[in-house]
Scaffold this motif. Structure first.
Motif, PDB file in Angstrom:
ATOM      1  N   ALA A 136       0.828  -1.199   0.000  1.00 50.49           N
ATOM      2  CA  ALA A 136       0.000   0.000   0.000  1.00 50.49           C
ATOM      3  C   ALA A 136       0.866   1.253   0.000  1.00 50.49           C
ATOM      4  N   GLY A 137       0.640   2.124  -0.974  1.00 51.50           N
ATOM      5  CA  GLY A 137       1.341   3.401  -1.047  1.00 51.50           C
ATOM      6  C   GLY A 137       2.696   3.365  -1.712  1.00 51.50           C
ATOM      7  N   THR A 196       5.627   2.926  -4.674  1.00 53.25           N
ATOM      8  CA  THR A 196       5.698   3.246  -6.099  1.00 53.25           C
ATOM      9  C   THR A 196       5.481   2.000  -6.945  1.00 53.25           C
ATOM     10  N   GLU A 212       3.318  -0.377  -6.193  1.00 49.82           N
ATOM     11  CA  GLU A 212       2.097  -0.993  -5.668  1.00 49.82           C
ATOM     12  C   GLU A 212       1.399  -1.870  -6.704  1.00 49.82           C
ATOM     13  N   ARG A 272      -3.648   6.438 -10.988  1.00 50.98           N
ATOM     14  CA  ARG A 272      -3.052   7.281  -9.953  1.00 50.98           C
ATOM     15  C   ARG A 272      -3.633   8.690 -10.005  1.00 50.98           C
ATOM     16  N   ASP A 325      -2.889  12.239  -8.093  1.00 49.65           N
ATOM     17  CA  ASP A 325      -1.909  12.917  -7.226  1.00 49.65           C
ATOM     18  C   ASP A 325      -0.922  11.916  -6.629  1.00 49.65           C
ATOM     19  N   GLY A 326      -0.535  10.935  -7.443  1.00 48.02           N
ATOM     20  CA  GLY A 326       0.459   9.955  -7.038  1.00 48.02           C
ATOM     21  C   GLY A 326      -0.076   8.781  -6.239  1.00 48.02           C
ATOM     22  N   ARG A 327      -1.345   8.824  -5.882  1.00 50.41           N
ATOM     23  CA  ARG A 327      -1.920   7.756  -5.069  1.00 50.41           C
ATOM     24  C   ARG A 327      -2.830   6.872  -5.919  1.00 50.41           C
ATOM     25  N   LEU A 328      -2.709   5.582  -5.754  1.00 48.97           N
ATOM     26  CA  LEU A 328      -3.502   4.641  -6.540  1.00 48.97           C
ATOM     27  C   LEU A 328      -4.956   4.657  -6.089  1.00 48.97           C
ATOM     28  N   ARG A 329      -5.868   4.784  -7.043  1.00 46.57           N
ATOM     29  CA  ARG A 329      -7.292   4.813  -6.749  1.00 46.57           C
ATOM     30  C   ARG A 329      -8.008   3.767  -7.601  1.00 46.57           C
TER      31      ARG A 329
END
Length: 325
Positions: free
Chosen positions: A146-147, A149, A151, A215, A217-221
């Motif tokens: 989780a979180g 790069t 992932e 991604r 803002d850099g976060r996987l959704r």
């Protein structure tokens, strides 16, 4: 018709967490021994065995039959991927002793069929005797931390098919996240397909949890729109050389009214995943209740929202979820 008498529960190898820690240090082979003598059950209860299946709880609870043909699975494979948060509690699942207490309580409730977890958690539950007559589902790919790069490079760092066979476990689960902008997703698809093949060769069910994601803002959704969930189900259903032993583990869409259309994408049996529900557990119950009426939906696999409910009442949360079936 003479009803079979419930058998006495096996004496656990570790009656307490203190004994569990001692056994792990002094007799690691106790885990394999506990797995070998574990009482197993079919993945799905048949209607004609429902009246003898439940032995825990009060007399009135024992009289209430479980849900034949349905599954209620408690999920606890989050820590192995570094996902320890529940709501705003960043390390809620980090205390293993508390997690085991909550899991044992949840598994003791009438109508709970089993558990999904990584090897370390299942080993603990084996020693505690909490997996007798339960469906045991091993979590297979936990490499996509989780979180991180990397992932989406969700490698199979957990149970292999041969591990599940050796321990006499009943099913496996794999996470399948696909990002159209990430070339590495093709490696994930390939690894998932070959794993499904291997599970089918052992005649073991494998629960595939597919998502289209990206991604922000850099976060996987994960994309929970109807079109995305439909596409992910279509892709997952077509993996491997056979779908005979493939189940789907699917989220409820952003608009729950879309679920009827979504679940027409495949004839494969499916269970609903709980996911993050925040403080609105009652709202989640309503969404699950409606989706459970669809013909291919055969149960629930829910973790954090039942193990760590806002009001702290694990038994109450689990019992309510069971009642939806």
């Amino acid at each position: 018709m003479t009803r079979a008498r419930p058998t006495a529960p096996a004496t656990p190898a570790a009656p307490s967490v203190r004994d569990l820690v001692r056994l792990r240090a002094e007799r690691p082979e106790a885990i394999a021994e506990a797995a070998a003598r574990r009482k197993r059950r079919p993945l799905l209860r048949a209607a004609d065995t429902a009246d003898t299946a439940v032995t825990a709880g009060t007399a009135s609870e024992r009289a209430r039959p479980p849900h034949p043909g349905r599954l209620m699975i408690i999920a606890a494979d989050h820590p192995a991927r570094g996902a320890l948060a529940v709501g705003d509690r960043a390390l809620a699942m980090a205390n293993r002793f508390e997690l085991l207490q909550r899991l044992c309580l949840a598994l003791s409730r009438p109508g709970v069929d089993g558990v999904l977890a990584s090897a370390d958690v299942l080993d603990d539950l084996l020693l505690l005797g909490a997996l007798e007559d339960k469906v045991v589902m091993g979590s297979m790919n936990r490499g996509g931390l989780a979180g991180a790069t990397f992932e989406l490079d969700d490698r199979f760092t957990g149970h292999r098919p041969e591990d599940l066979v050796r321990h006499g476990f009943d099913a496996g689960k794999l996470l399948l996240r696909i990002d159209h902008d990430d070339p590495g997703s093709l490696d994930t698809l390939h690894a998932a397909a070959r794993t499904i093949d291997a599970m089918a060769a052992h005649r073991l069910p494998v629960f595939v949890e597919p998502f289209l994601c990206g991604r922000v803002d850099g976060r996987l959704r994960n994309d929970l729109g109807a079109a995305a969930v439909i596409t992910s189900i279509a892709i997952a259903s077509g993996l491997a050389g056979t779908s005979a032993y493939t189940w789907l583990k699917v989220p409820v869409t952003e608009d729950p009214d879309d679920m009827a259309q979504v679940m027409e994408t495949s004839t494969l049996p499916a269970v609903l995943l709980g996911g993050e529900v925040g403080d609105d557990l009652d709202g989640a119950y309503g969404k699950w209740r409606e989706a459970l009426r669809l013909p291919t939906v055969r149960g629930l696999v829910v973790g954090r929202s039942l193990l760590y409910p806002v009001d702290g009442d694990v038994a109450g949360a689990v019992d309510t979820a069971v009642s939806l079936l």
